[in-house]
Design a protein around this motif. Structure first.
Motif, PDB file in Angstrom:
ATOM      1  N   GLN A   1      85.369  69.587  43.977  1.00  0.00           N
ATOM      2  CA  GLN A   1      83.878  69.847  43.632  1.00  0.00           C
ATOM      3  C   GLN A   1      83.851  69.763  42.051  1.00  0.00           C
ATOM      4  O   GLN A   1      82.756  69.354  41.579  1.00  0.00           O
ATOM      5  CB  GLN A   1      83.369  70.979  44.191  1.00  0.00           C
ATOM      6  N   ILE A   2      84.837  70.503  41.446  1.00  0.00           N
ATOM      7  CA  ILE A   2      84.545  70.832  39.927  1.00  0.00           C
ATOM      8  C   ILE A   2      84.723  69.292  39.227  1.00  0.00           C
ATOM      9  O   ILE A   2      83.986  68.905  38.352  1.00  0.00           O
ATOM     10  CB  ILE A   2      85.668  71.600  39.379  1.00  0.00           C
ATOM     11  N   THR A   3      85.721  68.502  39.834  1.00  0.00           N
ATOM     12  CA  THR A   3      85.884  66.990  39.157  1.00  0.00           C
ATOM     13  C   THR A   3      84.466  66.338  39.292  1.00  0.00           C
ATOM     14  O   THR A   3      84.253  65.637  38.593  1.00  0.00           O
ATOM     15  CB  THR A   3      86.895  66.437  39.697  1.00  0.00           C
ATOM     16  N   GLU A   4      84.010  66.339  40.550  1.00  0.00           N
ATOM     17  CA  GLU A   4      82.826  65.561  40.948  1.00  0.00           C
ATOM     18  C   GLU A   4      81.684  66.068  40.176  1.00  0.00           C
ATOM     19  O   GLU A   4      80.875  65.085  39.528  1.00  0.00           O
ATOM     20  CB  GLU A   4      82.390  65.403  42.239  1.00  0.00           C
ATOM     21  N   LEU A   5      81.563  67.302  39.759  1.00  0.00           N
ATOM     22  CA  LEU A   5      80.455  67.813  39.256  1.00  0.00           C
ATOM     23  C   LEU A   5      80.684  67.563  37.654  1.00  0.00           C
ATOM     24  O   LEU A   5      79.590  67.028  36.893  1.00  0.00           O
ATOM     25  CB  LEU A   5      80.264  69.324  39.237  1.00  0.00           C
ATOM     26  N   LYS A   6      81.818  67.166  37.322  1.00  0.00           N
ATOM     27  CA  LYS A   6      82.092  67.039  35.721  1.00  0.00           C
ATOM     28  C   LYS A   6      81.801  65.414  35.539  1.00  0.00           C
ATOM     29  O   LYS A   6      80.992  65.194  34.516  1.00  0.00           O
ATOM     30  CB  LYS A   6      83.466  67.041  35.406  1.00  0.00           C
TER      31      LYS A   6
ATOM     32  N   GLN B   1      79.387  63.892  37.416  1.00  0.00           N
ATOM     33  CA  GLN B   1      77.969  63.791  37.434  1.00  0.00           C
ATOM     34  C   GLN B   1      77.242  64.180  36.265  1.00  0.00           C
ATOM     35  O   GLN B   1      76.320  63.514  35.876  1.00  0.00           O
ATOM     36  CB  GLN B   1      77.405  64.755  38.643  1.00  0.00           C
ATOM     37  N   LEU B   2      77.840  65.220  35.568  1.00  0.00           N
ATOM     38  CA  LEU B   2      77.485  65.563  34.387  1.00  0.00           C
ATOM     39  C   LEU B   2      77.370  64.660  33.230  1.00  0.00           C
ATOM     40  O   LEU B   2      76.324  64.433  32.576  1.00  0.00           O
ATOM     41  CB  LEU B   2      78.001  67.039  34.262  1.00  0.00           C
ATOM     42  N   HIS B   3      78.692  63.950  33.222  1.00  0.00           N
ATOM     43  CA  HIS B   3      78.845  63.063  32.269  1.00  0.00           C
ATOM     44  C   HIS B   3      77.925  62.035  32.530  1.00  0.00           C
ATOM     45  O   HIS B   3      77.206  61.405  31.508  1.00  0.00           O
ATOM     46  CB  HIS B   3      80.451  62.359  32.519  1.00  0.00           C
ATOM     47  N   ASN B   4      77.722  61.460  33.779  1.00  0.00           N
ATOM     48  CA  ASN B   4      76.729  60.423  33.896  1.00  0.00           C
ATOM     49  C   ASN B   4      75.360  60.665  33.734  1.00  0.00           C
ATOM     50  O   ASN B   4      74.636  59.768  33.281  1.00  0.00           O
ATOM     51  CB  ASN B   4      76.929  59.798  35.209  1.00  0.00           C
ATOM     52  N   ALA B   5      74.773  61.922  34.000  1.00  0.00           N
ATOM     53  CA  ALA B   5      73.446  62.321  33.461  1.00  0.00           C
ATOM     54  C   ALA B   5      73.488  62.392  31.991  1.00  0.00           C
ATOM     55  O   ALA B   5      72.289  62.160  31.518  1.00  0.00           O
ATOM     56  CB  ALA B   5      73.303  63.848  34.219  1.00  0.00           C
ATOM     57  N   GLU B   6      74.434  62.825  31.180  1.00  0.00           N
ATOM     58  CA  GLU B   6      74.287  62.943  29.834  1.00  0.00           C
ATOM     59  C   GLU B   6      74.294  61.523  29.200  1.00  0.00           C
ATOM     60  O   GLU B   6      73.410  61.291  28.338  1.00  0.00           O
ATOM     61  CB  GLU B   6      75.665  63.629  29.132  1.00  0.00           C
ATOM     62  N   LEU B   7      74.994  60.562  29.857  1.00  0.00           N
ATOM     63  CA  LEU B   7      74.998  59.162  29.350  1.00  0.00           C
ATOM     64  C   LEU B   7      73.441  58.817  29.588  1.00  0.00           C
ATOM     65  O   LEU B   7      72.888  58.048  28.971  1.00  0.00           O
ATOM     66  CB  LEU B   7      75.757  58.290  30.217  1.00  0.00           C
ATOM     67  N   ASP B   8      72.674  58.957  30.741  1.00  0.00           N
ATOM     68  CA  ASP B   8      71.320  58.493  31.078  1.00  0.00           C
ATOM     69  C   ASP B   8      70.493  59.191  30.187  1.00  0.00           C
ATOM     70  O   ASP B   8      69.537  58.390  29.636  1.00  0.00           O
ATOM     71  CB  ASP B   8      71.197  58.821  32.726  1.00  0.00           C
ATOM     72  N   ARG B   9      70.643  60.557  29.866  1.00  0.00           N
ATOM     73  CA  ARG B   9      69.878  61.279  28.974  1.00  0.00           C
ATOM     74  C   ARG B   9      69.915  60.528  27.618  1.00  0.00           C
ATOM     75  O   ARG B   9      68.642  60.091  26.879  1.00  0.00           O
ATOM     76  CB  ARG B   9      70.098  62.602  28.668  1.00  0.00           C
ATOM     77  N   ASP B  10      71.123  60.230  26.954  1.00  0.00           N
ATOM     78  CA  ASP B  10      71.237  59.516  25.793  1.00  0.00           C
ATOM     79  C   ASP B  10      70.626  58.281  25.915  1.00  0.00           C
ATOM     80  O   ASP B  10      69.971  57.816  24.627  1.00  0.00           O
ATOM     81  CB  ASP B  10      72.841  59.423  25.369  1.00  0.00           C
ATOM     82  N   ILE B  11      70.770  57.365  26.740  1.00  0.00           N
ATOM     83  CA  ILE B  11      70.118  56.276  26.815  1.00  0.00           C
ATOM     84  C   ILE B  11      68.576  56.390  26.780  1.00  0.00           C
ATOM     85  O   ILE B  11      67.709  55.677  26.051  1.00  0.00           O
ATOM     86  CB  ILE B  11      70.273  55.335  28.263  1.00  0.00           C
ATOM     87  N   LEU B  12      67.964  57.234  27.642  1.00  0.00           N
ATOM     88  CA  LEU B  12      66.656  57.416  27.276  1.00  0.00           C
ATOM     89  C   LEU B  12      66.051  57.957  26.108  1.00  0.00           C
ATOM     90  O   LEU B  12      64.917  57.521  25.525  1.00  0.00           O
ATOM     91  CB  LEU B  12      66.251  58.435  28.621  1.00  0.00           C
ATOM     92  N   LYS B  13      66.556  58.745  25.465  1.00  0.00           N
ATOM     93  CA  LYS B  13      66.338  59.136  24.227  1.00  0.00           C
ATOM     94  C   LYS B  13      66.428  58.069  23.089  1.00  0.00           C
ATOM     95  O   LYS B  13      65.549  58.134  22.185  1.00  0.00           O
ATOM     96  CB  LYS B  13      67.429  60.403  23.572  1.00  0.00           C
ATOM     97  N   THR B  14      67.401  57.160  23.068  1.00  0.00           N
ATOM     98  CA  THR B  14      67.627  56.144  22.257  1.00  0.00           C
ATOM     99  C   THR B  14      66.438  54.983  22.469  1.00  0.00           C
ATOM    100  O   THR B  14      65.726  54.650  21.798  1.00  0.00           O
ATOM    101  CB  THR B  14      68.880  55.448  22.538  1.00  0.00           C
ATOM    102  N   LEU B  15      66.134  54.786  23.873  1.00  0.00           N
ATOM    103  CA  LEU B  15      65.030  54.178  24.108  1.00  0.00           C
ATOM    104  C   LEU B  15      63.527  54.611  23.755  1.00  0.00           C
ATOM    105  O   LEU B  15      62.829  53.861  23.174  1.00  0.00           O
ATOM    106  CB  LEU B  15      64.861  53.835  25.741  1.00  0.00           C
ATOM    107  N   ALA B  16      63.477  55.884  24.001  1.00  0.00           N
ATOM    108  CA  ALA B  16      62.270  56.635  23.576  1.00  0.00           C
ATOM    109  C   ALA B  16      62.059  56.290  21.679  1.00  0.00           C
ATOM    110  O   ALA B  16      60.854  56.227  21.228  1.00  0.00           O
ATOM    111  CB  ALA B  16      62.124  57.938  23.581  1.00  0.00           C
ATOM    112  N   THR B  17      63.197  56.469  21.119  1.00  0.00           N
ATOM    113  CA  THR B  17      63.320  56.384  19.709  1.00  0.00           C
ATOM    114  C   THR B  17      62.991  55.084  19.267  1.00  0.00           C
ATOM    115  O   THR B  17      62.269  54.678  18.371  1.00  0.00           O
ATOM    116  CB  THR B  17      64.591  56.600  18.885  1.00  0.00           C
ATOM    117  N   ILE B  18      63.416  53.983  20.000  1.00  0.00           N
ATOM    118  CA  ILE B  18      63.296  52.393  19.568  1.00  0.00           C
ATOM    119  C   ILE B  18      61.643  52.306  19.829  1.00  0.00           C
ATOM    120  O   ILE B  18      61.107  51.616  19.146  1.00  0.00           O
ATOM    121  CB  ILE B  18      64.044  51.863  20.378  1.00  0.00           C
ATOM    122  N   THR B  19      61.034  52.742  20.941  1.00  0.00           N
ATOM    123  CA  THR B  19      59.626  52.465  21.096  1.00  0.00           C
ATOM    124  C   THR B  19      58.731  53.069  20.135  1.00  0.00           C
ATOM    125  O   THR B  19      57.802  52.536  20.091  1.00  0.00           O
ATOM    126  CB  THR B  19      59.291  52.963  22.715  1.00  0.00           C
TER     127      THR B  19
END
Length: 175
Positions: free
Chosen positions: A145-150, A152-170
């Motif tokens: 469970q800990i490994t899966e949560l890590k 998922q957290l990593h994937n969520a952080e990647l998604d967040r970073d992509i959205l932040k970059t997209l917002a900055t560009i727009t």
């Protein structure tokens, strides 16, 4: 028996590090199957020193926690299994094997296997053989469970970073 000796590996790595010759040229000069082999020797020597190229003739026993940490590192650092193997000082085939076992069986599959000869079985038990599925202990379930949560957290952080970059560009683009 290993395909390449420790002295040969050290010679090739020294020749590369001295400069003047590239990986492809070394591969062709010494008739090595792939230049990625030479590349992995060089990276291993740079990270762990020339002694890491020494051919080991004994089997290492790795704990379940160590195997989980390798799998976790691969999943959360967005690197190849070969790069993770170099980081941990293990073979890339070992990292591949652990990832495959983890994906098929989970954390329970990474537990150390009993070594030695199997005990003899009666004919009755031998006839009723079926592939047994490992059942995870409570601790292994928590580790899974800990490994899966890590992951998922990593994937969520990647998604967040992509959205932040997209917002900055727009925001920077003129309307």
């Amino acid at each position: 028996m290993t395909k390449y000796s420790s002295k040969f590996k050290a010679k090739v790595v020294h020749e590369y590090l001295d400069g003047g010759i590239g990986l492809n040229e070394l591969q062709q000069k010494y008739q090595i199957a792939r230049h990625s082999t030479v590349s992995s020797w060089v990276k291993r020597a740079q990270v762990h020193g020339m002694s890491s190229l020494k051919v080991s003739h004994h089997r290492n026993k790795y704990s379940q926690d160590y195997k989980i940490s390798v799998v976790d590192y691969i999943q959360t650092h967005e690197i190849s299994r070969n790069q993770a193997a170099i980081h941990f000082g293990i073979s890339s085939s070992q990292a591949n094997s652990w990832m495959k076992i983890y994906q098929e069986q989970g954390v329970a599959g990474l537990r150390p296997k009993p070594r030695g000869r199997r005990s003899t079985m009666s004919k009755h038990k031998n006839q009723n053989r079926s592939p047994k599925r490992l059942t995870a202990t409570k601790e292994e379930k928590y580790k899974q469970q800990i490994t899966e949560l890590k992951r998922q957290l990593h994937n969520a952080e990647l998604d967040r970073d992509i959205l932040k970059t997209l917002a900055t560009i727009t925001r920077k683009q003129p309307k």
